[in-house]
Design a protein around this motif. Structure first.
Motif, short mmCIF file in Angstrom:
data_model
loop_
_atom_site.label_atom_id
_atom_site.label_comp_id
_atom_site.label_asym_id
_atom_site.label_seq_id
_atom_site.Cartn_x
_atom_site.Cartn_y
_atom_site.Cartn_z
N UNK A 22 5.38 8.06 12.33
CA UNK A 22 6.16 8.27 11.80
C UNK A 22 6.34 8.04 10.31
N UNK A 23 7.23 9.11 9.31
CA UNK A 23 6.81 9.45 8.02
C UNK A 23 8.94 8.56 6.94
N UNK A 24 7.95 7.39 6.48
CA UNK A 24 8.75 6.62 5.91
C UNK A 24 8.77 7.23 4.24
N UNK A 25 9.86 7.85 3.90
CA UNK A 25 10.10 8.00 2.71
C UNK A 25 10.52 7.48 1.58
N UNK A 26 10.08 7.80 0.79
CA UNK A 26 11.24 6.77 -0.76
C UNK A 26 11.79 5.21 0.16
N UNK A 27 11.18 4.46 1.37
CA UNK A 27 11.46 3.24 2.28
C UNK A 27 11.11 2.12 1.35
N UNK A 28 12.38 1.67 1.34
CA UNK A 28 11.43 0.12 0.70
C UNK A 28 10.57 -0.33 1.56
N UNK A 29 11.02 -1.08 3.02
CA UNK A 29 10.49 -1.61 3.79
C UNK A 29 10.41 -1.51 5.28
N UNK A 30 9.67 -1.80 5.89
CA UNK A 30 9.52 -1.14 7.58
C UNK A 30 10.08 -2.46 8.32
N UNK A 31 9.97 -3.34 8.21
CA UNK A 31 10.49 -4.42 9.34
C UNK A 31 10.97 -5.65 8.62
N UNK A 32 12.31 -6.25 8.97
CA UNK A 32 13.09 -6.82 8.89
C UNK A 32 13.10 -7.98 9.85
N UNK A 33 13.29 -9.15 9.97
CA UNK A 33 13.53 -10.26 10.85
C UNK A 33 15.16 -10.64 10.65
N UNK A 34 16.09 -10.96 10.44
CA UNK A 34 17.01 -11.04 9.17
C UNK A 34 17.01 -10.96 8.46
N UNK A 35 16.81 -12.02 7.68
CA UNK A 35 16.68 -11.39 6.26
C UNK A 35 14.92 -11.82 5.75
N UNK A 36 14.54 -11.94 6.54
CA UNK A 36 12.85 -12.36 6.40
C UNK A 36 12.19 -11.30 7.06
N UNK A 37 11.46 -10.41 5.42
CA UNK A 37 10.82 -9.11 5.68
C UNK A 37 9.29 -9.73 6.51
N UNK A 38 8.48 -9.35 7.44
CA UNK A 38 7.19 -10.04 8.45
C UNK A 38 6.29 -9.33 7.40
N UNK A 39 6.52 -7.70 6.66
CA UNK A 39 5.26 -7.13 6.64
C UNK A 39 5.66 -6.40 5.59
N UNK A 40 4.98 -6.41 4.25
CA UNK A 40 5.64 -5.42 3.35
C UNK A 40 3.77 -4.68 2.72
N UNK A 41 4.07 -3.27 2.46
CA UNK A 41 2.31 -1.78 2.26
C UNK A 41 3.07 -1.70 1.29
N UNK A 42 2.85 -1.74 0.14
CA UNK A 42 2.86 -1.13 -1.52
C UNK A 42 1.73 -0.54 -2.20
#
Lengths: 148, 136
Positions: A22-42
């Motif tokens: 999946x191509x995520x372009x200018x995408x700031x976040x991959x996954x959210x659970x409620x307001x928690x972000x379990x994974x970030x790739x920067x």
């Protein structure tokens, strides 16, 4: 705990991230659970990964496993293999990400099942619970997957 | 409910429910096998010698208070109006209570031995982290 209101200061998203096809372009976040972000790739000299796992079965509280690509939990291990950054939980490869330019990276292996999330995938696509997610493109969408 | 998103231009977040599979990270440590007898020993609290020392010292303090009018001169004209026997009683009484209290610290007691067993257990049983749960 990383949340939508509390992102790491050093986190800079990739301009383009190929996330299990999946191509995520200018995408700031991959996954959210409620307001928690379990994974970030920067962006970084090596991809900068943050990973959190639930400490209870219902997913109310989370503990960091990896912070800025450094394992901070005994259950996690980070390795550099053939230019790719691999994260293990126990003996399971949970994430492999490789940057081919400063602003572009690819995730071709993902298995978050050992750390509490029913998500796994490879370079052909993602399986999120019972849903197939493959070869999609997002452009500017704030969060690709929202989990309930 | 949509079961696949393939080759789409996704303009809104893909929302999925029930994604937590029950696995979680837990820190575990082996439990101390506390028996009811050990519990009673812990609850019994301070050894008898501490109580005895406290009683003795209370007596000394009470005696000293009863000598208040004589102690008052110490502050008014700087002279101690106590008779030598009275001073000795206070000093010796305090010393005996201190000796009894310290002897209690050195003598073995059941509460202390249980606390030492607990300490030894937790020194050896280091916590470790495991992935637990699942099966949802």
């Amino acid at each position: 705990m990383i949340t939508t209101e509390n992102l790491p200061e050093t986190y800079v998203p990739y301009t383009e991230l190929l996330f299990c096809s999946n191509r995520l372009i200018n995408n700031s976040r991959i996954i959210e659970i409620g307001n928690v972000i379990p994974m970030l790739i920067g962006q970084g000299a090596l991809p900068q990964v943050w990973l959190q796992a639930p400490t209870d079965a219902k997913g109310k509280t989370f503990a960091p496993l990896v912070v800025a690509s450094v394992a901070v939990h005994p259950a996690a291990k980070v390795q550099i293999e053939n230019g790719a950054l691999s994260v293990y939980a126990g003996d399971t490869l949970v994430l492999r990400v490789k940057a081919t330019s400063p602003t572009y990276a690819e995730v071709d292996q993902l298995d978050l099942r050992p750390i509490g999330y029913s998500i796994h995938g490879n370079s052909k696509g993602l399986e999120v619970g019972a849903i197939q997610v493959a070869e999609n493109t997002t452009n500017g969408t704030v969060t690709f997957l929202k989990l309930g | 409910m949509t079961t696949e998103y393939i080759k789409q231009q996704v303009t809104q977040s893909i929302v999925v429910t029930n994604l937590m599979n029950g696995e979680s990270i837990a820190t575990l440590q082996s439990a101390y096998p506390l028996t009811e007898a050990d519990y009673e020993r812990l609850q019994a609290g301070a050894p008898m010698t501490s109580t005895l020392a406290a009683m003795l010292f209370s007596g000394v303090v009470g005696y000293a208070i009863s000598l208040g009018p004589k102690l008052e001169s110490l502050f008014s004209d700087g002279k101690l109006a106590l008779a030598p026997g009275e001073t000795k009683t206070i000093v010796i009484g305090s010393a005996i209570s201190a000796v009894v209290y310290l002897a209690g610290l050195l003598l073995p007691n059941k509460r202390k031995s249980v606390m030492e067993k607990l300490k030894a257990h937790f020194n050896d049983a280091r916590p470790s982290t495991h992935i637990v749960g699942g099966g949802k």
